[in-house]
Scaffold this motif. Structure first.
Motif, PDB file in Angstrom:
ATOM      1  N   ARG A 201      47.097  41.898  38.589  1.00 55.54           N
ATOM      2  CA  ARG A 201      48.270  42.287  37.809  1.00 55.54           C
ATOM      3  C   ARG A 201      48.221  41.692  36.400  1.00 55.54           C
ATOM      4  N   MET A 202      47.681  40.488  36.250  1.00 55.51           N
ATOM      5  CA  MET A 202      47.617  39.887  34.916  1.00 55.51           C
ATOM      6  C   MET A 202      46.718  40.678  33.980  1.00 55.51           C
ATOM      7  N   THR A 203      45.733  41.400  34.535  1.00 58.64           N
ATOM      8  CA  THR A 203      44.885  42.216  33.670  1.00 58.64           C
ATOM      9  C   THR A 203      45.665  43.380  33.054  1.00 58.64           C
ATOM     10  N   ASP A 204      46.800  43.732  33.639  1.00 60.58           N
ATOM     11  CA  ASP A 204      47.642  44.778  33.056  1.00 60.58           C
ATOM     12  C   ASP A 204      48.241  44.353  31.726  1.00 60.58           C
ATOM     13  N   PHE A 205      48.203  43.066  31.432  1.00 62.30           N
ATOM     14  CA  PHE A 205      48.738  42.542  30.179  1.00 62.30           C
ATOM     15  C   PHE A 205      47.622  42.152  29.207  1.00 62.30           C
ATOM     16  N   GLY A 206      46.399  42.587  29.482  1.00 56.72           N
ATOM     17  CA  GLY A 206      45.302  42.272  28.589  1.00 56.72           C
ATOM     18  C   GLY A 206      44.749  40.875  28.765  1.00 56.72           C
ATOM     19  N   ILE A 207      45.018  40.260  29.915  1.00 59.32           N
ATOM     20  CA  ILE A 207      44.501  38.933  30.231  1.00 59.32           C
ATOM     21  C   ILE A 207      43.319  39.096  31.180  1.00 59.32           C
ATOM     22  N   ASP A 208      42.204  38.454  30.867  1.00 57.47           N
ATOM     23  CA  ASP A 208      41.039  38.552  31.743  1.00 57.47           C
ATOM     24  C   ASP A 208      41.353  37.947  33.111  1.00 57.47           C
ATOM     25  N   ALA A 209      40.770  38.510  34.157  1.00 55.14           N
ATOM     26  CA  ALA A 209      40.973  37.982  35.507  1.00 55.14           C
ATOM     27  C   ALA A 209      40.573  36.515  35.551  1.00 55.14           C
ATOM     28  N   PHE A 210      41.494  35.675  36.023  1.00 50.99           N
ATOM     29  CA  PHE A 210      41.235  34.234  35.995  1.00 50.99           C
ATOM     30  C   PHE A 210      40.276  33.817  37.102  1.00 50.99           C
ATOM     31  N   TRP A 211      39.738  32.607  36.956  1.00 47.38           N
ATOM     32  CA  TRP A 211      38.820  32.040  37.938  1.00 47.38           C
ATOM     33  C   TRP A 211      39.622  31.410  39.061  1.00 47.38           C
ATOM     34  N   LEU A 212      39.123  31.532  40.289  1.00 48.10           N
ATOM     35  CA  LEU A 212      39.829  30.991  41.444  1.00 48.10           C
ATOM     36  C   LEU A 212      39.276  29.612  41.814  1.00 48.10           C
ATOM     37  N   SER A 213      38.149  29.579  42.518  1.00 44.56           N
ATOM     38  CA  SER A 213      37.582  28.320  42.982  1.00 44.56           C
ATOM     39  C   SER A 213      36.215  28.595  43.564  1.00 44.56           C
ATOM     40  N   HIS A 214      35.365  27.576  43.525  1.00 45.06           N
ATOM     41  CA  HIS A 214      34.124  27.674  44.274  1.00 45.06           C
ATOM     42  C   HIS A 214      34.442  27.604  45.770  1.00 45.06           C
ATOM     43  N   GLU A 215      33.569  28.174  46.557  1.00 43.72           N
ATOM     44  CA  GLU A 215      33.690  28.057  48.010  1.00 43.72           C
ATOM     45  C   GLU A 215      33.089  26.731  48.464  1.00 43.72           C
ATOM     46  N   PRO A 216      33.600  26.130  49.510  1.00 44.36           N
ATOM     47  CA  PRO A 216      34.780  26.528  50.281  1.00 44.36           C
ATOM     48  C   PRO A 216      36.076  26.188  49.538  1.00 44.36           C
ATOM     49  N   TRP A 217      37.129  26.930  49.855  1.00 50.46           N
ATOM     50  CA  TRP A 217      38.421  26.692  49.227  1.00 50.46           C
ATOM     51  C   TRP A 217      39.058  25.430  49.809  1.00 50.46           C
ATOM     52  N   VAL A 218      38.995  24.354  49.054  1.00 52.88           N
ATOM     53  CA  VAL A 218      39.671  23.133  49.466  1.00 52.88           C
ATOM     54  C   VAL A 218      41.180  23.285  49.295  1.00 52.88           C
ATOM     55  N   VAL A 219      41.566  24.063  48.271  1.00 56.96           N
ATOM     56  CA  VAL A 219      42.966  24.348  47.983  1.00 56.96           C
ATOM     57  C   VAL A 219      43.235  25.813  48.329  1.00 56.96           C
ATOM     58  N   PRO A 220      44.266  26.119  49.135  1.00 56.96           N
ATOM     59  CA  PRO A 220      44.525  27.520  49.494  1.00 56.96           C
ATOM     60  C   PRO A 220      45.027  28.333  48.313  1.00 56.96           C
ATOM     61  N   GLU A 221      44.678  29.610  48.282  1.00 60.72           N
ATOM     62  CA  GLU A 221      45.103  30.530  47.214  1.00 60.72           C
ATOM     63  C   GLU A 221      44.929  29.884  45.832  1.00 60.72           C
TER      64      GLU A 221
END
Length: 510
Positions: free
Chosen positions: A413-433
């Motif tokens: 949804r943020m890309t709808d405002f001209g914002i590049d898709a943000f980075w999430l996390s390397h695997e494994p996800w230590v922090v959820p979402e």
């Protein structure tokens, strides 16, 4: 709240250039030289300063890039955490395409490569100064290559000591970059992964239980991707050294500490820098990447060949390395990328590097303070109130639990405002979402505010109209893509041959 861009598939509400910028910003600085002024005829010399907007070079570049993107595509504010995306100066790209670089070959006689070998040697010296190490090479093709180089050097060092069959374990952390355990395993070592504790990093007690006569090396990053710095790192190095192992510093997150610490002074035997993360070289999907690897004099004999050496005013390539661990990649590395990093460090200087580090930490903590005001978000290790370094890992787990909207939905949804898709996390996800924004030193306050305001807007939509967020994007050239069959050759043709085969069998092929 800053005005949000009205974006639709490469359409920008871009102000005219005279409405941009802030007083005091500059794109270039020129020393006052009276002799240069004398070259301008008096009749042509300005009597008053021109009325021009005060902009940095990245702002000017992005402004005209946005105008071009009305037909070419999208590249907006990209706070790409753990990768420290920086501005890539066009002057460096222009130099890289000059025939003196683009049309040379590393197997030419060294006498015809003196300019290239000179800046490779000079940049080696620069990184020695920043790290305290005794030798750098640029052969590795990225961070993972540099981590593997360390494993290969460690293996050769152990073999020379007669300990290769005994010391077969490498210790790392669950929050270290996955390339550390992966390359250790690829090099034939067993991996011991330490877990995080209350303070956000493993305790010394946990480290002590892992260290033994079988320890070959410690491979660790500090600060980690949550922005937490381990203040006990010198003691960690001492413990591993006393057990007879080596210590490797993954400097992927050097941006927040550059000019503040030197790996060798902390006791590390080797370290690496990713030139695209810290030193202004572009990142291109591991095509032009460079993982600069540096080590102590004790480990230097085991480095991959060739090494660039200086003899008086001449530079040569030293292939005579009988204890070398062998090739990691071809030749002496990607010279064009090293040139760009060399230009960045030369332009910044020691004072500029120190200031950039300060700005990186300042921007991250400003961003942290604003993100803390947005509902549905949670800071990693929320009980740790201390300031973070160059980035902080955040979680959208509360938002997902309360609305059903995932971090992937928000990202789209943020890309709808001209914002590049943000980075999430390397695997494994230590922090959820997870999501891990990183401003670095190059983004202005207005751009950081715009990014945060877009995120706040999308989070508000998630609480009030969750389906709008889940069904995003809406303003892109195409809408949400079902990626479940992306690897199915019967559904998606990735080559012209496959496309023709699909057409012959009556399949869509696209």
């Amino acid at each position: 709240m800053t005005p949000l861009p009205r974006y639709h598939a490469a359409r920008w509400d871009e102000p005219i250039v005279t409405e941009l910028g802030q007083p005091g910003r500059r794109g270039a600085f020129f020393d006052g030289d009276p002799s240069a002024d004398a070259l301008i005829p008096a009749a042509l010399a300005r009597r008053n300063e021109p009325v021009l907007p005060a902009l940095s070079e990245p702002e000017v570049f992005r402004h005209y890039l946005h105008l071009a993107q009305m037909t070419l595509g999208m590249q907006g504010v990209s706070l790409f955490g753990t990768c420290t995306m920086k501005y890539n100066a066009p002057v460096s790209e222009a130099i890289a395409w000059r025939p003196e670089m683009a049309e040379t070959h590393p197997l030419q006689d060294a006498s015809t490569l003196q300019g290239t070998l000179e800046f490779l040697h000079r940049f080696d010296l620069m990184l020695r100064e920043l790290s305290g190490m005794d030798q750098f090479i640029f052969q590795p093709g990225g961070g993972a290559d540099a981590a593997y180089t360390n494993c290969a050097v460690t293996r050769a060092w152990l073999a020379a000591r007669g300990e290769l069959g005994t010391r077969d374990e490498i210790i790392t952390s669950i929050q270290a970059h996955p390339c550390n355990p992966a390359t250790a395993a690829t090099a034939g070592f067993k991996v011991i992964t330490l877990t995080l504790e209350e303070n956000g990093y493993p305790s010394m007690e946990q480290l002590k239980t892992a260290v033994s006569h079988r320890t070959a090396a410690l491979m660790i990053g500090n600060p980690d991707d949550m922005g937490i710095y381990n203040p006990d790192i010198k003691e960690w190095v001492r413990i591993v050294h006393e057990a007879g192992g080596l210590c490797f510093y993954d400097h992927a997150n050097f941006n927040g500490v550059m000019g503040k610490l030197r790996a060798r002074e902390l006791g590390f035997d080797a370290c690496m820098y990713m030139l695209h993360k810290t030193f202004g070289a572009p990142k291109g999907g591991n095509g032009p990447s460079v993982g600069a690897y540096g080590c102590s004099a004790e480990l230097a004999p085991f480095l991959p060949a060739p090494l660039v050496v200086r003899d008086g005013d001449e530079y040569s390539l030293d292939y005579d390395r009988p204890q070398s661990c062998g090739k990691i990649r071809e030749y002496f590395g990607n010279a064009q990328q090293v040139m760009k990093a060399y230009a960045w460090v030369s332009a910044m200087g020691a004072d500029g590097i120190h200031e950039a580090s300060d700005l990186s930490v300042l921007a991250n903590n400003y961003m942290d303070a604003r993100l803390a005001e947005i509902p549905g978000l949670a800071r990693s290790h929320a009980d740790i109130a201390a300031h973070r370094m160059e980035m902080t890992r955040w979680s959208m787990e509360p938002l997902k639990r309360q609305t059903g909207v995932s971090v992937f939905d928000v990202q789209r949804r943020m890309t709808d405002f001209g914002i590049d898709a943000f980075w999430l996390s390397h695997e494994p996800w230590v922090v959820p979402e997870p999501f891990t924004p990183e401003a670095g030193e190059m983004w202005s306050k207005e751009e950081i505010d715009r990014w945060i305001d877009v995120l706040a807007t999308v989070v508000d939509e998630a609480y009030n109209d969750p389906e709008k967020v889940r069904s995003a994007p809406h303003n892109q050239a195409i809408h949400q893509l079902d990626g479940s069959a992306l690897n199915d050759p019967d559904r998606f043709a990735t080559t012209m041959r496959r496309l023709k085969a699909a057409a012959a069998t009556g399949l869509d092929g696209i």
